[in-house]
Every structure is written in C-alpha cells, then in structure tokens.
Design a protein around this motif. Structure first.
Motif, PDB file in Angstrom:
ATOM      1  N   LYS A  55       0.835  -1.213   0.000  1.00 30.33           N
ATOM      2  CA  LYS A  55       0.000   0.000   0.000  1.00 30.33           C
ATOM      3  C   LYS A  55       0.863   1.254   0.000  1.00 30.33           C
ATOM      4  N   LYS A  58       2.508   1.722  -3.256  1.00 32.94           N
ATOM      5  CA  LYS A  58       1.519   1.707  -4.342  1.00 32.94           C
ATOM      6  C   LYS A  58       1.876   0.684  -5.424  1.00 32.94           C
ATOM      7  N   ASP A  60       1.134  -2.463  -7.628  1.00 26.45           N
ATOM      8  CA  ASP A  60      -0.110  -3.035  -8.148  1.00 26.45           C
ATOM      9  C   ASP A  60       0.172  -4.317  -8.930  1.00 26.45           C
TER      10      ASP A  60
END
Length: 70
Positions: A55, A58, A60
């Motif tokens: 998180k 970031k 993904d």
C-alpha cells in the motif's frame, strides 16, 4: 532489546523467557502445536508488513506481473 546477554549465550530476553516457560516434559503433539502457533503468528505479522508495504509503495498487479516476466 539486546541480541546477546551478559552470559554470551547468544539468546535474547524473549528466547530465554520461552525456554523457561517451556522447561517441562512435552509430548510431540504439544511441541508441534507450539511450533505451529509461533509459525502462524510470525506468518501473519509478515503478511501484514508486506500488505502495508504494498500500500505504501503503491505496488499493483502490473508491478507483480513485470517481476514474473523477468
């Protein structure tokens, strides 16, 4: 928390405490239950840390896919 104690045993305070706590006869099943409990605890802590890092940075699915391709 220091890594080595004054007696140079190489055990930290938590390790010494666990040794004192479990300084008794145990069945193989009890030993396995304790090992499994500690393994589960540290596994959950690690998963939480990894989730937090994902998180924070970031990261993904595309980032993971790119790693798999290397």
């Amino acid at each position: 928390m220091s890594i080595k104690d004054k007696d140079n045993t190489g055990l930290n305070d938590v390790q010494k405490s666990l040794l004192r706590m479990f300084n008794r006869e145990m069945t193989q099943e009890e030993s396995e239950e304790i090992r499994d409990l500690l393994t589960k605890h540290y596994s959950e802590k690690l998963k939480s840390e990894v989730d937090d890092l994902i998180k924070e940075k970031k990261i993904d699915k595309a980032d993971f896919d790119a790693l798999r391709e290397k």
